[in-house]
Design a protein around this motif. Structure first.
Motif, short mmCIF file in Angstrom:
data_model
loop_
_atom_site.label_atom_id
_atom_site.label_comp_id
_atom_site.label_asym_id
_atom_site.label_seq_id
_atom_site.Cartn_x
_atom_site.Cartn_y
_atom_site.Cartn_z
N ALA A 1 1.07 -1.64 0.01
CA ALA A 1 -0.17 0.28 0.12
C ALA A 1 1.02 1.16 0.09
CB ALA A 1 -0.92 0.23 1.74
N ALA A 2 0.49 2.25 -0.17
CA ALA A 2 0.90 3.77 -0.38
C ALA A 2 1.50 4.03 0.66
CB ALA A 2 0.44 4.79 -1.30
N GLU B 1 0.48 4.21 5.66
CA GLU B 1 -0.05 3.64 6.25
C GLU B 1 -2.23 3.18 6.32
OE1 GLU B 1 1.05 1.09 8.87
OE2 GLU B 1 3.08 1.84 7.09
N VAL B 2 -2.62 4.78 5.92
CA VAL B 2 -3.81 4.88 6.17
C VAL B 2 -4.65 3.20 5.23
CG1 VAL B 2 -5.40 6.05 6.15
CG2 VAL B 2 -3.64 6.87 6.66
N LEU B 3 -4.04 3.36 4.02
CA LEU B 3 -4.13 2.83 2.51
C LEU B 3 -4.41 1.49 3.10
CD1 LEU B 3 -3.26 4.84 -0.31
CD2 LEU B 3 -6.06 4.20 -0.04
N ARG B 4 -3.12 0.86 3.78
CA ARG B 4 -2.33 -0.19 4.37
C ARG B 4 -3.60 -1.15 5.54
NH1 ARG B 4 1.25 -4.51 3.69
NH2 ARG B 4 0.70 -6.01 5.76
N HIS B 5 -4.21 -0.26 6.05
CA HIS B 5 -5.00 -0.31 7.43
C HIS B 5 -6.50 -1.08 7.11
CE1 HIS B 5 -6.86 -0.17 11.32
NE2 HIS B 5 -8.17 0.18 11.00
N TRP B 6 -6.51 -0.27 5.71
CA TRP B 6 -8.19 -0.05 5.17
C TRP B 6 -8.17 -1.55 4.47
CZ3 TRP B 6 -11.55 0.47 8.85
CH2 TRP B 6 -11.32 1.65 9.78
N ALA B 7 -7.41 -1.63 4.13
CA ALA B 7 -7.12 -2.50 3.17
C ALA B 7 -7.04 -4.23 3.57
CB ALA B 7 -6.02 -2.62 2.00
N GLN B 8 -6.27 -3.82 4.50
CA GLN B 8 -6.53 -5.08 5.01
C GLN B 8 -7.29 -5.21 6.80
OE1 GLN B 8 -2.77 -6.06 8.41
NE2 GLN B 8 -3.29 -6.80 8.91
N ASN B 9 -8.25 -4.26 6.79
CA ASN B 9 -9.35 -4.55 7.05
C ASN B 9 -10.50 -5.31 6.68
OD1 ASN B 9 -11.24 -3.77 9.69
ND2 ASN B 9 -12.64 -2.93 8.04
N ALA B 10 -10.22 -4.70 5.26
CA ALA B 10 -11.27 -5.87 4.55
C ALA B 10 -11.44 -7.34 4.18
CB ALA B 10 -11.12 -4.83 3.38
N LEU B 11 -9.84 -6.86 3.70
CA LEU B 11 -9.24 -8.39 3.66
C LEU B 11 -9.59 -9.47 4.58
CD1 LEU B 11 -5.59 -7.60 1.88
CD2 LEU B 11 -8.26 -9.11 0.63
N GLU C 1 -2.04 -4.22 -4.79
CA GLU C 1 -1.09 -3.50 -4.68
C GLU C 1 -2.33 -1.87 -4.43
OE1 GLU C 1 2.29 -2.91 -6.45
OE2 GLU C 1 1.36 -4.46 -8.01
N VAL C 2 -2.23 -1.48 -3.64
CA VAL C 2 -3.37 -0.39 -3.61
C VAL C 2 -2.88 0.79 -3.55
CG1 VAL C 2 -5.47 0.72 -1.80
CG2 VAL C 2 -4.35 -1.71 -1.94
N GLN C 3 -2.39 1.31 -4.23
CA GLN C 3 -1.86 3.01 -4.12
C GLN C 3 -3.04 4.21 -4.06
OE1 GLN C 3 -1.30 3.41 -9.32
NE2 GLN C 3 0.40 1.51 -8.66
N ALA C 4 -4.13 4.14 -4.38
CA ALA C 4 -4.72 4.84 -3.69
C ALA C 4 -6.69 4.15 -3.70
CB ALA C 4 -5.54 5.94 -4.68
N ALA C 5 -6.99 5.15 -3.09
CA ALA C 5 -8.97 4.26 -2.84
C ALA C 5 -9.77 3.84 -4.03
CB ALA C 5 -10.15 5.34 -1.98
N TYR D 1 -8.77 -2.34 -10.41
CA TYR D 1 -10.19 -1.64 -9.36
C TYR D 1 -10.20 -0.23 -8.82
CZ TYR D 1 -11.04 -6.70 -9.40
OH TYR D 1 -11.35 -8.27 -10.78
N SER D 2 -11.42 -0.17 -8.35
CA SER D 2 -11.82 1.22 -8.63
C SER D 2 -12.17 1.73 -7.68
CB SER D 2 -13.02 2.39 -9.76
OG SER D 2 -13.99 1.75 -9.75
N SER D 3 -13.09 0.34 -6.81
CA SER D 3 -13.55 0.42 -4.74
C SER D 3 -13.13 -1.29 -4.72
CB SER D 3 -14.94 0.45 -5.35
OG SER D 3 -15.45 -0.11 -6.03
#
Length: 337
Positions: A274-275, A277-287, A308-312, A327-329
């Motif tokens: 992830a780009a 820590e915020v993106l990583r946290h919420w991506a990990q939450n979803a996964l 790979e999460v570059q942006a939301a 994916y866009s969401s």
């Protein structure tokens, strides 16, 4: 944190109930201190004995053995009048005083000083005004309690405890009925009052997130491990938070984000980049919700899928076959995994 005056000290204390010859011990061997100018939060599961401990500290029920001192003097040696000038108590029950104005209810806290007839002299009135200003409710002084929100009512009850001029204030789940904004306001208020009014404030709460942010010390109480006390960050980094729910090993404390969550089953693995820590946290939450165990790098020769999460709205998912899809969401990503 400079060492302040000890307001309450317990040594090898046993708490519980004695009815006739029947003695029921809830906890034994408790050791603790409360300091002037600090906010301390008492955390524990339901049934851990938090209310019993608070009632013992409030002198509404006696300890069974051990030493319990208030300002260096045995708590049992205080008269009821002395206790009313030394300990302020705010209970979790909703206030049933809708017919009183805010000023009238706060003024009742001066009863230990005014006597039976409750006549307020100038010093009493100044104390009431100061308490109302301290909790930022002076603009509601002439309003009836029935007209206030739950958060405002709780501020009034805190002002009533303040006006007693007690060095010790005990609160039993003061944010239990409040919404998120009011909970934060009350916790902020209590932390500020502990410092500015130089009170020792102890509250029991299930609002762990706010307790970790605003309390100077934690008291962690569990049926198995008893009571552990310390500065908040020492308790967190010493991995003491997991003692709160020993009978629920599937519930784990997240050191990074300061909260409890279910342990990830890890039925599947995925590499997550992830780009930030915020993106990583919420991506990990979803996964995690989809039972994915998230890896930082490829940890074995096997090719795990990669996200790979570059942006939301820029999520690049590479499947095990090597095909990458953008994916866009999270909704579109999760529906295709």
């Amino acid at each position: 944190m400079s060492q302040s005056e000890i307001v309450v000290e317990g040594r090898n204390l046993t708490i519980g109930y004695q009815v006739g010859k029947k003695r029921t011990e809830v906890h034994s061997g408790l050791n603790f201190q409360l300091f002037r100018g600090e906010l301390t939060c008492l955390l524990g599961a339901n049934g851990a004995g938090k209310s019993t401990l608070l009632r013992t500290l409030a002198a509404s029920q006696p300890s069974l053995s051990g030493s319990l001192k208030l300002l260096g003097r045995a708590l049992s040696a205080y008269s009821e009048r002395e206790l009313s000038r030394t300990i302020g108590v705010v209970l979790t029950d909703r206030t049933q005083a809708g017919g009183l104005t805010v000023y009238e209810l706060v003024a009742l806290g001066r009863q230990p000083y005014t006597g039976f007839f409750g006549r307020l002299d100038n010093s009493d009135k100044q104390a009431v005004e100061h308490a109302l200003q301290a909790v930022e409710i002076v603009h509601k002084a002439r309003c009836y309690m029935a007209e206030l929100s739950d958060g405002e009512r709780q501020k009034v009850m805190i002002a009533k405890a303040l006006v007693q001029e007690c060095p010790l204030i005990l609160l039993d789940e003061p944010t239990a009925f409040l919404d998120v904004v009011s909970r934060i306001e009350i916790m902020n208020l209590l932390h500020r009052l502990a410092i500015e009014e130089e009170r020792a404030i102890l509250l029991s709460t299930h609002d762990i997130e706010q307790a970790l942010v605003l309390s100077d010390r934690l008291w962690l109480l569990s049926s198995d491990a008893g009571l552990e006390c310390g500065v908040t960050e020492d308790m967190i980094l010493g991995n003491r938070m997991d003692m709160l729910f020993p009978n629920h090993p599937q519930i784990k404390f997240d050191l990074m984000h300061g909260g409890f969550s279910p342990e990830v089953s890890g039925e599947k693995s995925i590499v997550l980049k992830a780009a930030d820590e915020v993106l990583r946290h919420w991506a990990q939450n979803a996964l995690n919700r989809r039972h994915y165990f998230c890896l930082d790098t490829y940890s074995s020769p096997r090719k795990w899928p990669l996200l790979e999460v570059q942006a939301a709205d820029r999520l690049f998912y590479t499947a095990e076959n090597g095909r990458t899809t953008c994916y866009s969401s999270f909704e579109s990503l999760l529906s295709n995994m």
